[in-house]
Scaffold this motif. Structure first.
Motif, mmCIF file in Angstrom:
data_model
loop_
_atom_site.group_PDB
_atom_site.id
_atom_site.type_symbol
_atom_site.label_atom_id
_atom_site.label_comp_id
_atom_site.label_asym_id
_atom_site.label_seq_id
_atom_site.Cartn_x
_atom_site.Cartn_y
_atom_site.Cartn_z
ATOM 1 N N CYS A 143 -34.315 -23.986 73.142
ATOM 2 C CA CYS A 143 -33.733 -22.690 73.503
ATOM 3 C C CYS A 143 -34.636 -21.593 72.947
ATOM 4 O O CYS A 143 -35.062 -21.658 71.785
ATOM 5 N N VAL A 144 -34.943 -20.603 73.773
ATOM 6 C CA VAL A 144 -35.780 -19.482 73.350
ATOM 7 C C VAL A 144 -34.991 -18.194 73.535
ATOM 8 O O VAL A 144 -34.550 -17.878 74.649
ATOM 9 N N THR A 145 -34.811 -17.475 72.449
ATOM 10 C CA THR A 145 -34.144 -16.171 72.502
ATOM 11 C C THR A 145 -35.011 -15.170 71.752
ATOM 12 O O THR A 145 -35.832 -15.541 70.920
ATOM 13 N N MET A 146 -34.849 -13.914 72.048
ATOM 14 C CA MET A 146 -35.614 -12.891 71.347
ATOM 15 C C MET A 146 -34.846 -12.458 70.098
ATOM 16 O O MET A 146 -33.639 -12.214 70.142
ATOM 17 N N LYS A 147 -35.565 -12.413 68.992
ATOM 18 C CA LYS A 147 -34.955 -11.997 67.739
ATOM 19 C C LYS A 147 -34.485 -10.554 67.856
ATOM 20 O O LYS A 147 -35.172 -9.694 68.406
ATOM 21 N N GLU A 148 -33.286 -10.306 67.331
ATOM 22 C CA GLU A 148 -32.759 -8.947 67.359
ATOM 23 C C GLU A 148 -33.676 -8.036 66.548
ATOM 24 O O GLU A 148 -33.987 -8.319 65.389
ATOM 25 N N ALA A 149 -34.117 -6.976 67.159
ATOM 26 C CA ALA A 149 -35.040 -6.064 66.484
ATOM 27 C C ALA A 149 -34.323 -5.300 65.387
ATOM 28 O O ALA A 149 -33.288 -4.668 65.616
ATOM 29 N N CYS A 150 -34.872 -5.368 64.180
ATOM 30 C CA CYS A 150 -34.336 -4.627 63.035
ATOM 31 C C CYS A 150 -35.498 -3.910 62.352
ATOM 32 O O CYS A 150 -35.808 -4.190 61.169
ATOM 33 N N PRO A 151 -36.176 -3.010 63.062
ATOM 34 C CA PRO A 151 -37.432 -2.444 62.546
ATOM 35 C C PRO A 151 -37.280 -1.665 61.249
ATOM 36 O O PRO A 151 -38.165 -1.716 60.388
ATOM 37 N N GLU A 152 -36.169 -0.947 61.092
ATOM 38 C CA GLU A 152 -36.026 -0.115 59.890
ATOM 39 C C GLU A 152 -35.738 -0.974 58.663
ATOM 40 O O GLU A 152 -36.301 -0.748 57.588
ATOM 41 N N ALA A 153 -34.876 -1.975 58.816
ATOM 42 C CA ALA A 153 -34.575 -2.865 57.695
ATOM 43 C C ALA A 153 -35.797 -3.708 57.339
ATOM 44 O O ALA A 153 -36.105 -3.927 56.158
ATOM 45 N N GLU A 154 -36.509 -4.195 58.374
ATOM 46 C CA GLU A 154 -37.704 -5.006 58.115
ATOM 47 C C GLU A 154 -38.799 -4.182 57.455
ATOM 48 O O GLU A 154 -39.581 -4.703 56.645
ATOM 49 N N LEU A 155 -38.857 -2.893 57.795
ATOM 50 C CA LEU A 155 -39.850 -2.019 57.175
ATOM 51 C C LEU A 155 -39.648 -1.968 55.664
ATOM 52 O O LEU A 155 -40.618 -2.018 54.896
ATOM 53 N N ILE A 156 -38.409 -1.869 55.230
ATOM 54 C CA ILE A 156 -38.124 -1.808 53.790
ATOM 55 C C ILE A 156 -38.675 -3.041 53.085
ATOM 56 O O ILE A 156 -39.413 -2.941 52.096
ATOM 57 N N VAL A 157 -38.321 -4.219 53.591
ATOM 58 C CA VAL A 157 -38.719 -5.457 52.919
ATOM 59 C C VAL A 157 -40.230 -5.640 52.962
ATOM 60 O O VAL A 157 -40.867 -5.946 51.942
ATOM 61 N N SER A 158 -40.829 -5.460 54.138
ATOM 62 C CA SER A 158 -42.271 -5.709 54.254
ATOM 63 C C SER A 158 -43.077 -4.756 53.379
ATOM 64 O O SER A 158 -44.025 -5.174 52.688
ATOM 65 N N GLU A 159 -42.708 -3.477 53.361
ATOM 66 C CA GLU A 159 -43.470 -2.512 52.558
ATOM 67 C C GLU A 159 -43.285 -2.745 51.066
ATOM 68 O O GLU A 159 -44.231 -2.611 50.281
ATOM 69 N N PHE A 160 -42.079 -3.117 50.657
ATOM 70 C CA PHE A 160 -41.853 -3.370 49.230
ATOM 71 C C PHE A 160 -42.614 -4.612 48.772
ATOM 72 O O PHE A 160 -43.124 -4.670 47.657
ATOM 73 N N MET A 161 -42.701 -5.632 49.646
ATOM 74 C CA MET A 161 -43.430 -6.842 49.263
ATOM 75 C C MET A 161 -44.935 -6.571 49.193
ATOM 76 O O MET A 161 -45.621 -7.054 48.289
ATOM 77 N N ILE A 162 -45.451 -5.785 50.129
ATOM 78 C CA ILE A 162 -46.876 -5.429 50.082
ATOM 79 C C ILE A 162 -47.169 -4.620 48.830
ATOM 80 O O ILE A 162 -48.175 -4.840 48.141
ATOM 81 N N LEU A 163 -46.277 -3.682 48.515
ATOM 82 C CA LEU A 163 -46.447 -2.886 47.301
ATOM 83 C C LEU A 163 -46.461 -3.777 46.067
ATOM 84 O O LEU A 163 -47.303 -3.605 45.168
ATOM 85 N N ALA A 164 -45.529 -4.719 45.994
ATOM 86 C CA ALA A 164 -45.460 -5.614 44.836
ATOM 87 C C ALA A 164 -46.738 -6.428 44.700
ATOM 88 O O ALA A 164 -47.312 -6.543 43.605
ATOM 89 N N ASN A 165 -47.199 -7.008 45.796
ATOM 90 C CA ASN A 165 -48.397 -7.852 45.745
ATOM 91 C C ASN A 165 -49.649 -7.038 45.425
ATOM 92 O O ASN A 165 -50.545 -7.525 44.731
ATOM 93 N N CYS A 166 -49.702 -5.806 45.907
ATOM 94 C CA CYS A 166 -50.832 -4.935 45.590
ATOM 95 C C CYS A 166 -50.755 -4.462 44.139
ATOM 96 O O CYS A 166 -51.727 -4.541 43.385
ATOM 97 N N GLY A 167 -49.587 -3.977 43.743
ATOM 98 C CA GLY A 167 -49.421 -3.432 42.396
ATOM 99 C C GLY A 167 -49.653 -4.466 41.309
ATOM 100 O O GLY A 167 -50.294 -4.174 40.285
ATOM 101 N N LEU A 168 -49.173 -5.687 41.517
ATOM 102 C CA LEU A 168 -49.364 -6.724 40.502
ATOM 103 C C LEU A 168 -50.801 -7.228 40.489
ATOM 104 O O LEU A 168 -51.300 -7.671 39.447
ATOM 105 N N ALA A 169 -51.494 -7.170 41.622
ATOM 106 C CA ALA A 169 -52.919 -7.508 41.631
ATOM 107 C C ALA A 169 -53.696 -6.502 40.776
ATOM 108 O O ALA A 169 -54.573 -6.886 39.988
ATOM 109 N N LEU A 170 -53.362 -5.217 40.917
ATOM 110 C CA LEU A 170 -54.030 -4.188 40.116
ATOM 111 C C LEU A 170 -53.672 -4.327 38.644
ATOM 112 O O LEU A 170 -54.526 -4.156 37.763
#
Length: 681
Positions: free
Chosen positions: A460-487
């Motif tokens: 079965c193939v369905t399209m994932k419900e778009a949650c761009p604003e919620a996904e933005l929060i998680v993705s940006e915070f994880m990138i920040l964490a990985n960048c900040g801890l590398a520094l």
């Protein structure tokens, strides 16, 4: 038997080696070391005297007729056969080995008879020649192998006999299986011993997993003669035989990855110790009201956040799961988790890197549960730039496990100040990354699921419900964490494993891209990221350094980095120095690569299987590269690109042009997909 072979007279009975066996003959004539003989097989031939075995006789009347010669040869043959049948050369070897290294045939005959005659000597010689595992004939001596050599030769002989049985049965079986597969009928398999059956099953499994040793490879080469030289032949035979089910995930076999959680049962003691240690180290959790956002089915929750506004910017606290609280590096459990390298999320289900009791249980950041964590505390300026990153160890109690869908709804309704502030900060973070050259690709995400198994498997193939604003929060915070801890690691001399992509990108590569015609040219500019010890720029992310640390429950790379940071915070020094971390990486990289192949190709297998069910159905495709004889078309519905012969599309092509296409041949196993028809939309 003291006569010289040069004095062999006509009428003498001799033996010589022919086809690795002694053959009986009658000497008709002798002249200057050359014999004319009559063999027991009624053949006259010439033979150098040097080829006669060092036992001969008796001598007969050289004037005998051919019939008389034949009768006497037959009589000697029968007599010698009877004597040989009654001999036990193994007992003779027992008597001789250890006493001397070699001896003539007469020496061995003296152990059995007082006065051995020609037939007895010949029978004994034949028997010893056949005992190649115990004696070696170097005329006129028989060398006596020592016990160690005999054991090795017996083992080799048994293996060879077993190999011949496997090859003989396997050739018949595999031909029958292939014929049945080609004709779509049941195979008439030959009867085989259980041992041979198991060997053939293991032979196929070793080939499928690409783990065959030299012996197995030689057997496979022999048994597959006459069969087509095609990819996945062993898998197709195993499936036809019923050893493996249809749609078997051979990629797991190649990666040596155990599906499910049964593997963890061999570590029950270590798991019990983990629970005991967990309780002994439990402390009062911080009162920060952390929130996590994940998919609705996610059980391995390894990050949560809390955002607050400061007088001149923002404070972001990220709680990251700390599964190495009591971890015994180098233990059998650690070795198994290392080999798994990563959790897998496939259409047929999920399987986790860590034992489920830990990864989706004890250390997962469930709301209302006390959990050990590494908290990364970020002080950010009004534009979201990092002023400081301060990690600390502690315990947390997550206030809420939210889902993307619910968080998206709340954000759209402005119903939560904390989420709104988190989104405000995330928007600043992505803006800053784009200003630093980030190339952000956003595609529709098809969700492929499989219900049932074997022939009953339904995709079965369905399209994932778009949650761009919620996904933005998680993705940006994880990138920040990985960048900040590398520094932070760079500033504090903590060696970490970094993801690097230190390449120059043109200005037009920066931005957010959603159109397939814009995505492909940008993707072609990006080289694959590397894992290195030295922190370097990650061009596509638009950050000066990037480690991978936010998913320690799901990736061993993150697990290692988390252990480095936690050790520094707890003991004042990292767990591994640079040299040891580099040594670990040389072993971890191939494991990560092998497991990532499963995650990459298995969903595509099911997508192609889904398409193969309705090959003639027209589906939308968009031209993303019109150049060359095989233009590239994207299928957003499935996130698959296909090459289409230009003759099916026409000469006038341009990016963004839409077609309706269907397919001819689709083979999910070989990743083959051919477009049969293309109609301009």
């Amino acid at each position: 038997m003291s006569k010289s072979l040069t004095h062999i007279r006509p009428g003498a009975v001799v033996e010589f080696m022919h086809g690795d066996q002694p053959q009986l003959a009658w000497v008709l004539e002798e002249q200057s070391g050359k014999l004319r003989i009559w063999t027991i097989n009624k053949r006259e031939m010439k033979l150098p005297a040097a080829r006669v075995l060092p036992w001969y006789g008796p001598g007969h009347d050289p004037g005998c007729s051919r019939q008389e010669i034949q009768d006497r040869l037959n009589a000697h043959q029968e007599r010698r056969g009877e004597i040989q049948a009654g001999l036990n050369v193994m007992e003779l070897w027992d008597l001789a080995q250890g006493e001397l290294d070699k001896a003539k045939l007469e020496w061995f005959a003296d152990l059995l008879w007082e006065d051995a005659g020609p037939d007895q000597l010949a029978a004994l010689g034949r028997a010893m020649l056949s005992a190649k595992t115990h004696f070696k004939f170097r005329p006129p001596y028989f060398e006596i192998y020592p016990e160690e050599t005999v054991e090795l030769r017996l083992k080799t002989q048994a293996e060879e006999k077993e190999r011949e049985a496997v090859v003989r049965a396997g050739s018949d079986l595999f031909k029958a299986l292939w014929e049945a597969r080609m004709h779509g009928c049941d195979a008439k398999t030959p009867r085989m011993d259980d041992d041979v059956t198991e060997r053939l099953k293991q032979l196929l499994l070793d080939q499928i997993a690409k783990q065959a040793d030299d012996k197995s490879e030689k057997i496979w080469t022999a048994v597959r003669k006459g069969l087509p030289d095609i990819p996945h032949l062993a898998l197709l035979l195993a499936q036809k035989w019923g050893v493996l089910p249809p749609h078997h995930n051979y990629l797991l076999d190649e990666a040596g990855y155990e599906w499910g959680n049964d593997w963890s049962k061999r570590h029950q003691k270590a798991l019990s110790e983990q629970f005991g240690c967990f309780e002994s180290l439990r402390t009062e959790p911080e009162d920060t009201p952390f929130v996590s956002i994940d998919g609705s089915t996610t059980r391995d929750i390894d990050d949560a956040f809390h955002v607050s506004r400061t007088e001149d910017g923002y404070r972001l606290q990220l709680a990251l799961a700390r599964p190495m609280l009591c971890w015994d590096f180098g233990s059998e459990l650690d070795k198994d988790v290392f080999e798994r390298a990563s959790s897998l999320y496939l259409p047929e289900g999920s399987t986790h890197m860590m034992p489920e009791e830990l990864g989706t249980g004890l250390f997962s950041l469930f709301e209302g549960q006390d959990r050990p964590a590494m908290i990364a505390d970020f002080d950010l300026d009004p534009d979201g730039a990092i002023r400081s990153a301060t990690p600390r160890l502690g315990w947390v109690r997550i206030q809420k496990n939210d889902t993307y869908e619910n968080a998206e709804r709340v954000l759209s309704e402005n119903g939560d100040e904390h989420l709104a502030l988190a989104h405000e900060l995330a928007s600043l973070l992505i803006k800053g990354r784009i200003a630093n050259g980030a190339c952000i690709i956003r595609k529709p995400e098809p969700i492929v699921t499989v219900e049932g198994e074997g022939h009953d498997a339904a995709v079965c193939v369905t399209m994932k419900e778009a949650c761009p604003e919620a996904e933005l929060i998680v993705s940006e915070f994880m990138i920040l964490a990985n960048c900040g801890l590398a520094l932070w690691g760079q500033e504090n001399n903590v060696p970490l494993l970094h993801r690097t992509q230190d390449i120059a990108l043109p200005a037009e590569a920066a931005g957010i891209f959603t159109d397939p015609t814009e995505i492909l040219p940008r993707v072609r500019l990006l080289l694959p990221a590397q894992t290195e010890l030295q922190p370097k720029r990650h061009a596509a992310l638009g950050v000066p350094a990037y480690t991978s640390i936010t998913s320690p429950l799901r990736r061993y790379l993150d697990f290692v980095n988390m252990a480095q940071v936690c050790s520094m915070l707890e003991k004042g020094e990292p767990r591994l120095d640079t040299d040891r971390l580099e040594s670990l990486l040389t072993h971890l990289s191939p494991r990560m690569s092998a497991v990532s192949q499963v995650q990459r190709f298995r969903p595509r297998y099911w997508k192609l299987h889904y398409l193969s069910r309705e090959r003639k159905k027209l589906r939308e495709a968009i031209v993303v590269d019109e150049n060359g004889p095989l233009p590239n078309l994207a299928m957003p519905e499935l996130q698959i690109n296909v090459r289409v012969p230009r003759k099916l599309l026409g000469d006038k092509l341009y990016p963004g042009q839409r077609f309706q296409i269907n397919f001819g041949r689709i083979d999910p196993l070989t990743n083959e997909i051919k477009v049969a028809e293309a109609l301009e939309d």
